[in-house]
Design a protein around this motif. Structure first.
Motif, PDB file in Angstrom:
ATOM      1  N   LEU A  63       0.713  -1.251   0.050  1.00  0.00           N
ATOM      2  CA  LEU A  63      -0.012   0.020  -0.067  1.00  0.00           C
ATOM      3  C   LEU A  63       0.868   1.357  -0.116  1.00  0.00           C
ATOM      4  O   LEU A  63       0.544   2.285  -0.516  1.00  0.00           O
ATOM      5  CB  LEU A  63      -0.911   0.077   1.261  1.00  0.00           C
ATOM      6  CG  LEU A  63      -2.365  -0.707   1.107  1.00  0.00           C
ATOM      7  CD1 LEU A  63      -2.739  -0.879   2.666  1.00  0.00           C
ATOM      8  CD2 LEU A  63      -3.166  -0.267   0.327  1.00  0.00           C
ATOM      9  N   LEU A  64       2.042   1.362   0.840  1.00  0.00           N
ATOM     10  CA  LEU A  64       2.640   2.277   0.833  1.00  0.00           C
ATOM     11  C   LEU A  64       4.162   2.322  -0.270  1.00  0.00           C
ATOM     12  O   LEU A  64       5.089   3.234   0.091  1.00  0.00           O
ATOM     13  CB  LEU A  64       3.410   2.445   2.254  1.00  0.00           C
ATOM     14  CG  LEU A  64       2.156   2.845   3.115  1.00  0.00           C
ATOM     15  CD1 LEU A  64       2.489   2.524   4.613  1.00  0.00           C
ATOM     16  CD2 LEU A  64       1.616   3.977   3.133  1.00  0.00           C
ATOM     17  N   GLY A  65       4.018   1.740  -1.239  1.00  0.00           N
ATOM     18  CA  GLY A  65       4.817   1.709  -2.238  1.00  0.00           C
ATOM     19  C   GLY A  65       6.092   0.836  -2.308  1.00  0.00           C
ATOM     20  O   GLY A  65       7.097   1.012  -3.071  1.00  0.00           O
ATOM     21  N   SER A  66       6.063  -0.170  -1.358  1.00  0.00           N
ATOM     22  CA  SER A  66       7.169  -1.141  -1.583  1.00  0.00           C
ATOM     23  C   SER A  66       7.397  -1.650  -2.967  1.00  0.00           C
ATOM     24  O   SER A  66       6.508  -1.883  -3.684  1.00  0.00           O
ATOM     25  CB  SER A  66       6.949  -2.579  -0.594  1.00  0.00           C
ATOM     26  OG  SER A  66       7.795  -3.228  -0.781  1.00  0.00           O
ATOM     27  N   THR A  67       8.591  -1.926  -3.389  1.00  0.00           N
ATOM     28  CA  THR A  67       8.788  -2.558  -4.781  1.00  0.00           C
ATOM     29  C   THR A  67       9.467  -4.077  -4.496  1.00  0.00           C
ATOM     30  O   THR A  67       9.521  -4.552  -5.444  1.00  0.00           O
ATOM     31  CB  THR A  67       9.929  -1.893  -5.575  1.00  0.00           C
ATOM     32  OG1 THR A  67      11.461  -1.677  -4.526  1.00  0.00           O
ATOM     33  CG2 THR A  67       9.462  -0.323  -5.830  1.00  0.00           C
ATOM     34  N   VAL A  68       9.752  -4.390  -3.357  1.00  0.00           N
ATOM     35  CA  VAL A  68      10.096  -5.575  -2.929  1.00  0.00           C
ATOM     36  C   VAL A  68       9.681  -6.132  -1.641  1.00  0.00           C
ATOM     37  O   VAL A  68       9.856  -5.332  -0.759  1.00  0.00           O
ATOM     38  CB  VAL A  68      11.749  -5.897  -2.933  1.00  0.00           C
ATOM     39  CG1 VAL A  68      12.029  -7.155  -2.656  1.00  0.00           C
ATOM     40  CG2 VAL A  68      12.311  -5.661  -4.103  1.00  0.00           C
ATOM     41  N   VAL A  69       8.996  -7.298  -1.644  1.00  0.00           N
ATOM     42  CA  VAL A  69       8.213  -7.695  -0.323  1.00  0.00           C
ATOM     43  C   VAL A  69       9.078  -8.994   0.125  1.00  0.00           C
ATOM     44  O   VAL A  69       9.253  -9.864  -0.868  1.00  0.00           O
ATOM     45  CB  VAL A  69       6.936  -7.964  -0.238  1.00  0.00           C
ATOM     46  CG1 VAL A  69       6.292  -6.554  -0.286  1.00  0.00           C
ATOM     47  CG2 VAL A  69       6.306  -8.786  -1.317  1.00  0.00           C
ATOM     48  N   ARG A  70       9.644  -9.445   1.185  1.00  0.00           N
ATOM     49  CA  ARG A  70      10.524 -10.383   1.722  1.00  0.00           C
ATOM     50  C   ARG A  70       9.408 -11.262   2.440  1.00  0.00           C
ATOM     51  O   ARG A  70       9.326 -11.177   3.745  1.00  0.00           O
ATOM     52  CB  ARG A  70      11.634 -10.007   2.342  1.00  0.00           C
ATOM     53  CG  ARG A  70      12.433  -8.812   1.504  1.00  0.00           C
ATOM     54  CD  ARG A  70      13.513  -8.183   2.487  1.00  0.00           C
ATOM     55  NE  ARG A  70      13.471  -7.929   3.451  1.00  0.00           N
ATOM     56  CZ  ARG A  70      13.089  -6.797   3.943  1.00  0.00           C
ATOM     57  NH1 ARG A  70      12.684  -5.802   3.191  1.00  0.00           N
ATOM     58  NH2 ARG A  70      12.769  -6.728   5.537  1.00  0.00           N
ATOM     59  N   VAL A  71       8.994 -12.425   1.905  1.00  0.00           N
ATOM     60  CA  VAL A  71       7.771 -13.119   2.624  1.00  0.00           C
ATOM     61  C   VAL A  71       8.443 -14.498   2.817  1.00  0.00           C
ATOM     62  O   VAL A  71       8.761 -15.098   2.025  1.00  0.00           O
ATOM     63  CB  VAL A  71       6.522 -13.331   1.781  1.00  0.00           C
ATOM     64  CG1 VAL A  71       5.689 -14.144   2.571  1.00  0.00           C
ATOM     65  CG2 VAL A  71       6.143 -11.731   1.546  1.00  0.00           C
ATOM     66  N   GLY A  72       8.318 -15.008   4.323  1.00  0.00           N
ATOM     67  CA  GLY A  72       8.732 -16.367   4.644  1.00  0.00           C
ATOM     68  C   GLY A  72       7.764 -17.164   5.028  1.00  0.00           C
ATOM     69  O   GLY A  72       7.331 -17.930   4.421  1.00  0.00           O
ATOM     70  N   SER A  73       7.142 -16.979   6.342  1.00  0.00           N
ATOM     71  CA  SER A  73       6.479 -17.948   7.048  1.00  0.00           C
ATOM     72  C   SER A  73       5.166 -17.994   6.206  1.00  0.00           C
ATOM     73  O   SER A  73       4.532 -19.324   6.180  1.00  0.00           O
ATOM     74  CB  SER A  73       6.211 -17.556   8.415  1.00  0.00           C
ATOM     75  OG  SER A  73       5.745 -16.186   8.617  1.00  0.00           O
ATOM     76  N   ALA A  74       4.598 -16.940   5.786  1.00  0.00           N
ATOM     77  CA  ALA A  74       3.314 -17.055   5.014  1.00  0.00           C
ATOM     78  C   ALA A  74       3.483 -18.048   3.480  1.00  0.00           C
ATOM     79  O   ALA A  74       2.210 -18.353   3.106  1.00  0.00           O
ATOM     80  CB  ALA A  74       2.780 -15.711   4.314  1.00  0.00           C
ATOM     81  N   LEU A  75       4.701 -18.224   3.242  1.00  0.00           N
ATOM     82  CA  LEU A  75       4.830 -19.183   2.120  1.00  0.00           C
ATOM     83  C   LEU A  75       5.190 -20.590   2.448  1.00  0.00           C
ATOM     84  O   LEU A  75       4.951 -21.642   1.869  1.00  0.00           O
ATOM     85  CB  LEU A  75       6.034 -18.465   0.851  1.00  0.00           C
ATOM     86  CG  LEU A  75       5.612 -17.260   0.285  1.00  0.00           C
ATOM     87  CD1 LEU A  75       6.583 -16.593  -0.494  1.00  0.00           C
ATOM     88  CD2 LEU A  75       4.330 -17.786  -0.671  1.00  0.00           C
ATOM     89  N   PHE A  76       5.922 -20.468   3.608  1.00  0.00           N
ATOM     90  CA  PHE A  76       6.616 -21.933   3.998  1.00  0.00           C
ATOM     91  C   PHE A  76       5.982 -22.440   5.196  1.00  0.00           C
ATOM     92  O   PHE A  76       6.273 -23.570   5.683  1.00  0.00           O
ATOM     93  CB  PHE A  76       8.078 -21.737   4.072  1.00  0.00           C
ATOM     94  CG  PHE A  76       8.906 -21.341   2.864  1.00  0.00           C
ATOM     95  CD1 PHE A  76       9.385 -22.558   2.076  1.00  0.00           C
ATOM     96  CD2 PHE A  76       9.133 -20.216   2.635  1.00  0.00           C
ATOM     97  CE1 PHE A  76      10.105 -22.255   1.134  1.00  0.00           C
ATOM     98  CE2 PHE A  76      10.060 -19.783   1.563  1.00  0.00           C
ATOM     99  CZ  PHE A  76      10.585 -20.916   0.510  1.00  0.00           C
ATOM    100  N   GLY A  77       5.230 -21.608   6.040  1.00  0.00           N
ATOM    101  CA  GLY A  77       4.755 -22.138   7.117  1.00  0.00           C
ATOM    102  C   GLY A  77       5.783 -21.726   8.233  1.00  0.00           C
ATOM    103  O   GLY A  77       6.776 -21.094   8.038  1.00  0.00           O
ATOM    104  N   SER A  78       5.441 -22.011   9.637  1.00  0.00           N
ATOM    105  CA  SER A  78       6.357 -21.781  10.627  1.00  0.00           C
ATOM    106  C   SER A  78       7.591 -22.366  10.729  1.00  0.00           C
ATOM    107  O   SER A  78       7.753 -23.396  10.300  1.00  0.00           O
ATOM    108  CB  SER A  78       5.735 -21.974  11.922  1.00  0.00           C
ATOM    109  OG  SER A  78       4.573 -22.228  11.966  1.00  0.00           O
ATOM    110  N   ARG A  79       8.689 -21.842  11.183  1.00  0.00           N
ATOM    111  CA  ARG A  79       9.950 -22.327  11.175  1.00  0.00           C
ATOM    112  C   ARG A  79       9.999 -23.100  12.579  1.00  0.00           C
ATOM    113  O   ARG A  79       9.490 -22.528  13.559  1.00  0.00           O
ATOM    114  CB  ARG A  79      11.224 -21.295  11.324  1.00  0.00           C
ATOM    115  CG  ARG A  79      11.169 -20.729   9.847  1.00  0.00           C
ATOM    116  CD  ARG A  79      12.428 -19.445   9.646  1.00  0.00           C
ATOM    117  NE  ARG A  79      12.335 -19.183   8.161  1.00  0.00           N
ATOM    118  CZ  ARG A  79      11.731 -18.424   7.611  1.00  0.00           C
ATOM    119  NH1 ARG A  79      10.513 -17.865   8.300  1.00  0.00           N
ATOM    120  NH2 ARG A  79      11.961 -18.273   6.264  1.00  0.00           N
ATOM    121  N   GLY A  80      10.719 -24.349  12.670  1.00  0.00           N
ATOM    122  CA  GLY A  80      10.941 -24.944  13.794  1.00  0.00           C
ATOM    123  C   GLY A  80      11.482 -24.148  15.028  1.00  0.00           C
ATOM    124  O   GLY A  80      12.128 -23.161  14.714  1.00  0.00           O
TER     125      GLY A  80
END
Length: 218
Positions: free
Chosen positions: A201-218
């Motif tokens: 919404l605020l203009g990011s050109t790159v988002v760095r997404v982990g847990s939403a794609l891979f699930g929680s880390r152990g």
């Protein structure tokens, strides 16, 4: 949800945010695969994801060369802190480095570039919340660091930040965007699993997404 469903859900969230902001473009989605092994990464590759982020040079070097051999077009991003003595290894492995935050690292990366001929895109990491425990350059020092980086031959794409935890991130994203505009930089690497829609919404050109794609880390 399986990997394809999680990827589709994140992509839909990005589209919603961009529509709300009236954006015609969308931020690049980098899947942060740190701590996850090849068997967790391969389903996302199969679903079409090509940009991946890692926190550590050694971990990336151990698992990505084989994955890249099997799938052309993989682009690796270093999203974690980088020690100056690992600069040459980082240049060899990564196409984008998001965590340039001090003059000594600028000098090491410039030297490694000169030796290898490789020139990754780089982001200057700002310590947006002025947190002692976090990496990143103080906001007041960004202009000087940018000058040093350009003098060293680095390709500076923009600014990166990690806002303080458990606080509304929007004001921090807006502040980073303001500093980037002042410096004439177009790139904004901001937004993670908990706040990537706000960042979009605020203009990011790159988002760095982990847990939403891979699930929680152990």
């Amino acid at each position: 949800m399986d990997a394809a469903d999680r990827l589709a859900a994140v992509q839909a969230g990005i589209r919603r945010a961009c529509a709300s902001a009236g954006r015609a473009d969308a931020p690049l989605l980098v899947a942060v695969s740190k701590t996850f092994a090849a068997d967790a990464i391969e389903p996302l590759i199969a679903a079409g994801q090509r940009h991946f982020g890692e926190n550590r040079v050694q971990e990336a070097g151990a698992k990505w060369p084989a994955l890249q051999t099997h799938t052309p077009g993989i682009v690796l991003h270093l999203v974690g802190q980088l020690q100056s003595n690992k600069a040459a290894e980082a240049i060899a492995l990564f196409s984008v480095i998001h965590s340039v935050d001090r003059p000594s690292l600028v000098a090491a990366l410039g030297k490694a570039q000169a030796a290898t001929g490789k020139r990754p895109a780089c982001y200057l990491q700002a310590n947006i919340g002025d947190e002692a425990q976090k990496g990143g350059c103080a906001l007041a020092d960004l202009p000087a660091l940018l000058d040093q980086a350009r003098h060293a031959g680095l390709d500076i794409a923009g600014l990166m930040c990690v806002p303080p935890a458990d606080i509304e991130p929007g004001p921090y994203f807006a502040l980073l965007a303001e500093h980037a505009k002042r410096l004439g930089l177009a790139g904004l690497s901001m937004g993670m699993s908990s706040d990537y829609e706000t960042a979009a919404l605020l203009g990011s050109t790159v988002v760095r997404v982990g847990s939403a794609l891979f699930g929680s880390r152990g």
